[in-house]
Write an enzyme that holds these catalytic residues in place. Sequence first.
Site, PDB file in Angstrom:
ATOM      1  N   HIS A 132       0.808  -1.217   0.000  1.00 16.00           N
ATOM      2  CA  HIS A 132       0.000   0.000   0.000  1.00 16.00           C
ATOM      3  C   HIS A 132       0.844   1.271   0.000  1.00 16.00           C
ATOM      4  O   HIS A 132       0.326   2.354  -0.245  1.00 16.00           O
ATOM      5  CB  HIS A 132      -0.996  -0.001   1.161  1.00 16.00           C
ATOM      6  CG  HIS A 132      -0.393   0.157   2.520  1.00 16.00           C
ATOM      7  ND1 HIS A 132      -0.116  -0.910   3.339  1.00 16.00           N
ATOM      8  CD2 HIS A 132      -0.018   1.250   3.213  1.00 16.00           C
ATOM      9  CE1 HIS A 132       0.384  -0.472   4.475  1.00 16.00           C
ATOM     10  NE2 HIS A 132       0.459   0.844   4.424  1.00 16.00           N
ATOM     11  N   ASP A 162       0.165  -7.620   1.390  1.00 18.45           N
ATOM     12  CA  ASP A 162       0.568  -6.230   1.622  1.00 18.45           C
ATOM     13  C   ASP A 162       2.092  -6.093   1.650  1.00 18.45           C
ATOM     14  O   ASP A 162       2.657  -5.447   2.528  1.00 18.45           O
ATOM     15  CB  ASP A 162      -0.027  -5.666   2.912  1.00 18.45           C
ATOM     16  CG  ASP A 162       0.094  -4.140   2.963  1.00 18.45           C
ATOM     17  OD1 ASP A 162       0.154  -3.523   1.883  1.00 18.45           O
ATOM     18  OD2 ASP A 162       0.148  -3.585   4.071  1.00 18.45           O
ATOM     19  N   SER A 256       4.897   2.764   8.011  1.00 23.45           N
ATOM     20  CA  SER A 256       4.485   1.637   7.178  1.00 23.45           C
ATOM     21  C   SER A 256       5.620   1.179   6.273  1.00 23.45           C
ATOM     22  O   SER A 256       6.207   1.972   5.536  1.00 23.45           O
ATOM     23  CB  SER A 256       3.296   2.058   6.318  1.00 23.45           C
ATOM     24  OG  SER A 256       2.716   0.956   5.691  1.00 23.45           O
TER      25      SER A 256
END
Length: 513
Positions: A132, A162, A256
Amino acid sequence: MKKIGVSLLTAVVGGAVAIGGYKVFENKQQEKMTFEEQQKVYFAKNPGGEVLASTGNPDFTQAAAAVSPGVVHIKVTMTARNSQRGGGASPFDMFEEFFGMPQQRRAQPRQAMASGSGVLISPDGYIVTNNHVVEDADKIEVQLTNQRTFEAKVIGRDPDFDLALIKVNASNLPFVKFGNSDNVQIGEWVLAVGYPLSLQSTVTAGIVSAKGRQIGILGDQGQESPYGYGQPSEPIVRTAVESFIQTDAVINKGNSGGALVNAQGELIGINAAIASPTGVYAGYGFAIPVNLVKKIVNDFKEFGTVQRGYVGVNFLEMSEAVRKEFNIDDLTGLYVADVVKDGAAASAGIKKGDIITKVEGSTIYSSSDLQERVARLSPGDKIKLTYKRDGKEKDVTVTLKAQDTKKASAEDGSSKSATEIFNKLGASFTPASDATKKKFGVSSGVVITQVHRGGMFEYFGVEKGLVVTHVNGKPVNNVDDVESALANTKRNIVRVTGVSESGTVEFNFPIEY
């Protein structure tokens, strides 16, 4: 004298050629190695001082110093979307939704910037991050802790895990040593390293709060979904894999794709999400285990995509409702609700009604226990499962099979597969029990267990719990039946008939190509 000079020159040139040839050979050999093999060779040739685990008062100075140079800042340029994802606020937010993405609806596309983190895993510039972080990128820029900047290209990415692998054109870069996530213990000290809130390299500490967490944020895998890895719907919908390491180390916007490391400075996970009602840190973060990461990034490097092996069963996690529904006494395990015809499980003798109790000798407490172990393997690999039938347990070796894709009928000139049509519908199903069929007075049916974001079912308001009895006029009793019926879609219209507490309902869904 002249002869000596010629001989010396010949020797020098010959040595240079030999060294050059060896380097070329060595580079080609490294290209064939997995990332883990490359790291073992490197650290064998370059032994460093041991980074000791903390005892007494925590001291992470050595671990932080070893890891920080190998964690990079990823800056992404993208075209802003006209609208954001639908739905209300959730306590489980992907970093994508708050690390700089535009929050307003815009009439015209515009350039937007976002940022995240990444982890160097080889000296020649391979970086693992979250899918993402880079999935909508037009341009990816990577900045090291020494401020050197490179443009990166995507080698492979997969939303079901992911994870993404990107690469910069550089050499002799610092990188982070792989650890073993299977050895991670609850209560163990860990560090999170990344670039939160547009700050430079930041290190925070905490402990491992839990392992094998499923929080329902990836793909079609919802927290309430009974599905796990290897179900019959998998030949139709690629099931997301969630088995997170949960930690209370502070991670925030921009972390992230960053590193979760142990006190020895070894990578044990890739930070992926936080649990937060506000969009900023509120207690817990979630990281993808490195043992799963290793497999995925090696697939990206070799094939450009993940090579997934499937067990080929549709199962339900054990719960009070499942035990009551199927009259089961077991407290743990996975109830086999259906078996894919000619799938890996069927070939190994597993049948509908069996209970899968162990994987590789370890007790299965939730679907993530099986998911992650299977996700580390490829088609053709073998895995030992233990199942219970009539109160007796039996061990079998299951040879995983590749995903089976069946093409739709060419009728009406459509070359689209049933897979693509199913994905547009956006739902997960499980066979309706005899009690459910009797309750609604129907002879066929599958229950909608999850409605996925962005699909036609969500758009037209089809709710979870509806019993679908017919698709395109054909009775359906399992996901294979749904797939077969979707293959007969005519004029790009899918006809769905179902029953609920409110009575019989019918839907006609236009499938736009």
